[in-house]
Motif scaffolding. Sequence first.
Motif, short mmCIF file in Angstrom:
data_model
loop_
_atom_site.label_atom_id
_atom_site.label_comp_id
_atom_site.label_asym_id
_atom_site.label_seq_id
_atom_site.Cartn_x
_atom_site.Cartn_y
_atom_site.Cartn_z
N PRO A 72 0.81 -1.45 0.02
CA PRO A 72 -0.06 0.22 0.07
C PRO A 72 0.87 1.35 0.06
N SER A 73 0.32 2.38 -0.83
CA SER A 73 1.18 3.47 -0.99
C SER A 73 0.19 4.58 -1.45
N ALA A 74 0.85 5.56 -1.68
CA ALA A 74 -0.20 6.72 -2.26
C ALA A 74 -0.42 6.52 -3.58
N LYS A 75 0.23 5.84 -4.40
CA LYS A 75 -0.07 5.42 -5.77
C LYS A 75 -1.22 4.23 -5.68
N HIS A 76 -1.17 3.33 -4.93
CA HIS A 76 -1.96 2.13 -4.98
C HIS A 76 -2.40 2.09 -3.31
N TRP A 77 -3.50 2.75 -2.98
CA TRP A 77 -3.82 2.41 -1.41
C TRP A 77 -3.82 1.30 -0.91
N PHE A 78 -4.42 0.32 -1.74
CA PHE A 78 -4.53 -1.00 -1.01
C PHE A 78 -3.28 -2.09 -1.66
#
Length: 297
Positions: A72-78
Amino acid sequence: MPELSTNVTQATAVEEPLISPWKEGWRNFKKNKVALFGLGLVIFFIFIAIFANILAPYDAIEQKLGDKHLPPSAKHWFGTDDFGRDILSRVIFGARISLKVGFFSVIGSAIVGTTLGIIAGYYGRWVDGIISRIFDILLAFPSILLAIAVVAMLGPSLQNALIAIAIINVPTFGRLVRSRVLSVKEEEYITAAKAIGMGDARILFHHIFPNSMAPIIVQGSLAIATAIIEAAALGFLGLGAQAPTPEWGKMLADSKDFIIQAPWTVFFPGIAIMLTVLGFNLMGDGLRDALDPRMKN
């Protein structure tokens, strides 16, 4: 003075407006904070399902192997799955699929089960005996095993899973409605309707069915939660939605081998199933308390 007090009391009683059972039920439902929380969860997931095309940040089935198992990151929340697909987008579109299966399977089982239950309860005798034995046979099998058997005969697909879930829920609605009809048909207004020559069809549709709606609504809300779990179970076993359909149960099945390496691939679909089922169960309990006269103080 006593006569004046009595007159005032009678006048007040006359002026009080009559409240319909449904308005009273809604008023009682609003007092239940837990039930309102459940309703909020249900509305939230329905909103997500309706506007999935707008809310999903990526294509739910587009594969990007270079983005495999991103946390999970700012680009891919999940995060992403083993094919580089955005899990948030798949969970959002999965809400549409799971709610579709839940609503349509329960609607189908409610229509068939209610019809059979009304016929069995109203006419009784050999008609009741035949229909009740059919219900007993269906209830003799564990629900998930019966669903597996139906899908195995029809073939694995989301549509056949929906049909299987509808079939296994028919006896639940049928027996519930049958017991309600057995009670309602002994009421004096039913006897009066028969005495004035009212036909069976009119009695069933104008008197018995409306007075059986409350338990059907309560059971329907609870059955949707069960249907979502059963659809996820069939998807997990490979008998429901097929790849690359973003169905929650299928997502869990595809990610079970990566639970240590990429736990987020299992966590978020599982949480989505849990919250959706929790919402319908809390809402169903609140409806039962609001609409059942025996639960009122």
